[in-house]
Design a protein around this motif. Structure first.
Motif, PDB file in Angstrom:
ATOM      1  N   ILE A  91       0.859  -1.185   0.000  1.00  0.00           N
ATOM      2  CA  ILE A  91       0.000   0.000   0.000  1.00  0.00           C
ATOM      3  C   ILE A  91       0.892   1.232   0.000  1.00  0.00           C
ATOM      4  O   ILE A  91       2.104   1.138   0.240  1.00  0.00           O
ATOM      5  N   GLN A  92       0.282   2.368  -0.237  1.00  0.00           N
ATOM      6  CA  GLN A  92       0.975   3.639  -0.071  1.00  0.00           C
ATOM      7  C   GLN A  92       0.001   4.639   0.521  1.00  0.00           C
ATOM      8  O   GLN A  92      -1.207   4.473   0.431  1.00  0.00           O
ATOM      9  N   LYS A  93       0.568   5.659   1.153  1.00  0.00           N
ATOM     10  CA  LYS A  93      -0.248   6.744   1.690  1.00  0.00           C
ATOM     11  C   LYS A  93      -0.116   7.927   0.740  1.00  0.00           C
ATOM     12  O   LYS A  93       0.990   8.295   0.348  1.00  0.00           O
ATOM     13  N   VAL A  94      -1.255   8.506   0.404  1.00  0.00           N
ATOM     14  CA  VAL A  94      -1.286   9.632  -0.522  1.00  0.00           C
ATOM     15  C   VAL A  94      -2.014  10.780   0.164  1.00  0.00           C
ATOM     16  O   VAL A  94      -3.070  10.572   0.776  1.00  0.00           O
ATOM     17  N   SER A  95      -1.462  11.990   0.060  1.00  0.00           N
ATOM     18  CA  SER A  95      -2.110  13.155   0.671  1.00  0.00           C
ATOM     19  C   SER A  95      -3.443  13.441  -0.004  1.00  0.00           C
ATOM     20  O   SER A  95      -3.576  13.316  -1.222  1.00  0.00           O
ATOM     21  N   CYS A  96      -4.402  13.829   0.810  1.00  0.00           N
ATOM     22  CA  CYS A  96      -5.718  14.195   0.317  1.00  0.00           C
ATOM     23  C   CYS A  96      -5.664  15.622  -0.217  1.00  0.00           C
ATOM     24  O   CYS A  96      -5.134  16.518   0.446  1.00  0.00           O
ATOM     25  N   SER A  97      -6.181  15.843  -1.405  1.00  0.00           N
ATOM     26  CA  SER A  97      -6.114  17.170  -2.012  1.00  0.00           C
ATOM     27  C   SER A  97      -6.970  18.186  -1.249  1.00  0.00           C
ATOM     28  O   SER A  97      -6.641  19.368  -1.210  1.00  0.00           O
ATOM     29  N   LYS A  98      -8.057  17.720  -0.605  1.00  0.00           N
ATOM     30  CA  LYS A  98      -8.951  18.633   0.118  1.00  0.00           C
ATOM     31  C   LYS A  98      -8.467  18.947   1.524  1.00  0.00           C
ATOM     32  O   LYS A  98      -8.695  20.025   2.039  1.00  0.00           O
ATOM     33  N   ASP A  99      -7.806  17.965   2.165  1.00  0.00           N
ATOM     34  CA  ASP A  99      -7.353  18.128   3.543  1.00  0.00           C
ATOM     35  C   ASP A  99      -5.949  17.532   3.657  1.00  0.00           C
ATOM     36  O   ASP A  99      -5.781  16.322   3.691  1.00  0.00           O
ATOM     37  N   LYS A 100      -4.967  18.411   3.722  1.00  0.00           N
ATOM     38  CA  LYS A 100      -3.563  17.960   3.735  1.00  0.00           C
ATOM     39  C   LYS A 100      -3.232  17.099   4.958  1.00  0.00           C
ATOM     40  O   LYS A 100      -2.265  16.350   4.947  1.00  0.00           O
ATOM     41  N   ARG A 101      -4.037  17.207   6.018  1.00  0.00           N
ATOM     42  CA  ARG A 101      -3.776  16.392   7.213  1.00  0.00           C
ATOM     43  C   ARG A 101      -4.191  14.943   6.984  1.00  0.00           C
ATOM     44  O   ARG A 101      -3.687  14.041   7.632  1.00  0.00           O
ATOM     45  N   SER A 102      -5.144  14.732   6.094  1.00  0.00           N
ATOM     46  CA  SER A 102      -5.646  13.382   5.831  1.00  0.00           C
ATOM     47  C   SER A 102      -4.792  12.674   4.791  1.00  0.00           C
ATOM     48  O   SER A 102      -4.321  13.287   3.849  1.00  0.00           O
ATOM     49  N   LYS A 103      -4.632  11.387   4.997  1.00  0.00           N
ATOM     50  CA  LYS A 103      -3.902  10.548   4.050  1.00  0.00           C
ATOM     51  C   LYS A 103      -4.833   9.439   3.566  1.00  0.00           C
ATOM     52  O   LYS A 103      -5.550   8.829   4.347  1.00  0.00           O
ATOM     53  N   TRP A 104      -4.810   9.219   2.269  1.00  0.00           N
ATOM     54  CA  TRP A 104      -5.565   8.125   1.685  1.00  0.00           C
ATOM     55  C   TRP A 104      -4.656   6.920   1.588  1.00  0.00           C
ATOM     56  O   TRP A 104      -3.483   7.034   1.229  1.00  0.00           O
ATOM     57  N   ILE A 105      -5.208   5.750   1.894  1.00  0.00           N
ATOM     58  CA  ILE A 105      -4.484   4.490   1.738  1.00  0.00           C
ATOM     59  C   ILE A 105      -4.881   3.943   0.374  1.00  0.00           C
ATOM     60  O   ILE A 105      -6.064   3.821   0.063  1.00  0.00           O
ATOM     61  N   THR A 106      -3.888   3.619  -0.420  1.00  0.00           N
ATOM     62  CA  THR A 106      -4.146   3.102  -1.767  1.00  0.00           C
ATOM     63  C   THR A 106      -3.289   1.866  -2.011  1.00  0.00           C
ATOM     64  O   THR A 106      -2.194   1.750  -1.462  1.00  0.00           O
ATOM     65  N   LEU A 107      -3.792   0.955  -2.805  1.00  0.00           N
ATOM     66  CA  LEU A 107      -3.037  -0.258  -3.135  1.00  0.00           C
ATOM     67  C   LEU A 107      -1.942   0.055  -4.142  1.00  0.00           C
ATOM     68  O   LEU A 107      -2.140   0.851  -5.057  1.00  0.00           O
ATOM     69  N   THR A 108      -0.819  -0.589  -3.977  1.00  0.00           N
ATOM     70  CA  THR A 108       0.232  -0.543  -4.989  1.00  0.00           C
ATOM     71  C   THR A 108      -0.001  -1.714  -5.944  1.00  0.00           C
ATOM     72  O   THR A 108      -0.882  -2.550  -5.716  1.00  0.00           O
ATOM     73  N   GLU A 109       0.803  -1.785  -6.968  1.00  0.00           N
ATOM     74  CA  GLU A 109       0.707  -2.914  -7.904  1.00  0.00           C
ATOM     75  C   GLU A 109       0.948  -4.233  -7.171  1.00  0.00           C
ATOM     76  O   GLU A 109       0.257  -5.219  -7.411  1.00  0.00           O
ATOM     77  N   LYS A 110       1.924  -4.236  -6.245  1.00  0.00           N
ATOM     78  CA  LYS A 110       2.200  -5.446  -5.452  1.00  0.00           C
ATOM     79  C   LYS A 110       0.983  -5.868  -4.635  1.00  0.00           C
ATOM     80  O   LYS A 110       0.674  -7.056  -4.523  1.00  0.00           O
ATOM     81  N   GLY A 111       0.298  -4.891  -4.050  1.00  0.00           N
ATOM     82  CA  GLY A 111      -0.888  -5.183  -3.260  1.00  0.00           C
ATOM     83  C   GLY A 111      -2.013  -5.715  -4.115  1.00  0.00           C
ATOM     84  O   GLY A 111      -2.691  -6.682  -3.749  1.00  0.00           O
ATOM     85  N   LEU A 112      -2.204  -5.099  -5.250  1.00  0.00           N
ATOM     86  CA  LEU A 112      -3.272  -5.516  -6.155  1.00  0.00           C
ATOM     87  C   LEU A 112      -3.040  -6.931  -6.677  1.00  0.00           C
ATOM     88  O   LEU A 112      -3.985  -7.710  -6.819  1.00  0.00           O
ATOM     89  N   GLU A 113      -1.790  -7.282  -6.927  1.00  0.00           N
ATOM     90  CA  GLU A 113      -1.464  -8.639  -7.400  1.00  0.00           C
ATOM     91  C   GLU A 113      -1.863  -9.697  -6.368  1.00  0.00           C
ATOM     92  O   GLU A 113      -2.208 -10.819  -6.732  1.00  0.00           O
TER      93      GLU A 113
END
Length: 147
Positions: free
Chosen positions: A80-102
């Protein structure tokens, strides 16, 4: 309560089934260096898309400290990776990487295998009824204010 009454109690038997299922998941998932909890995060992200750590924690019904450990491990293994939220810089979105998706396909296969093993000898109608009963019990026991 006698030993026999305890062994025949609803709570004891649900706990034992849960324990055996958890052990099977961890055994099968260990070949991918995953725990059952980590696999649930990958599953939720693959099925529902990017989410905040707080949203994942609520869906898994776990404490923040437990969620931190799961996220740290998945980050360390680049699943996974953490990505900053464009609306709220304090919030981080958790997103799957290619490794996670596999890993998602393997997780789905393991779920199917364990579900099949657990439901051997049960008709489709019995499975539907059992799930219905378990959902009622969850609703009875769920702490108030949680989905």
């Amino acid at each position: 309560m006698s030993d026999q009454q305890y062994n025949d109690s609803l709570g004891y038997n649900i706990h034992m089934v849960s324990h055996f299922i958890q052990n099977l998941y961890n055994e099968e998932l260990s070949q991918y260096d995953l725990t059952h909890s980590q696999a649930k995060v990958i599953y939720l992200l693959a099925k529902y898309g990017d989410q905040t750590q707080s949203d994942l924690q609520k869906k898994l019904h776990i404490k923040a400290s437990s969620m931190n450990g799961i996220v740290d491990s998945l980050l360390k293994h680049e699943r996974i990776q953490k990505v900053s939220c464009s609306k709220d810089k304090r919030s981080k979105w958790i997103t799957l990487t290619e490794k996670g998706l596999e890993l998602h396909g393997n997780i789905l296969r393991i779920i199917e295998e364990i579900e099949s093993k657990a439901s051997q000898g049960l008709s489709e109608e019995e499975q539907i009824i059992m799930v219905s009963w378990l959902k009622k019990m969850q609703a009875n026991l769920k702490p108030s204010g949680r989905d």
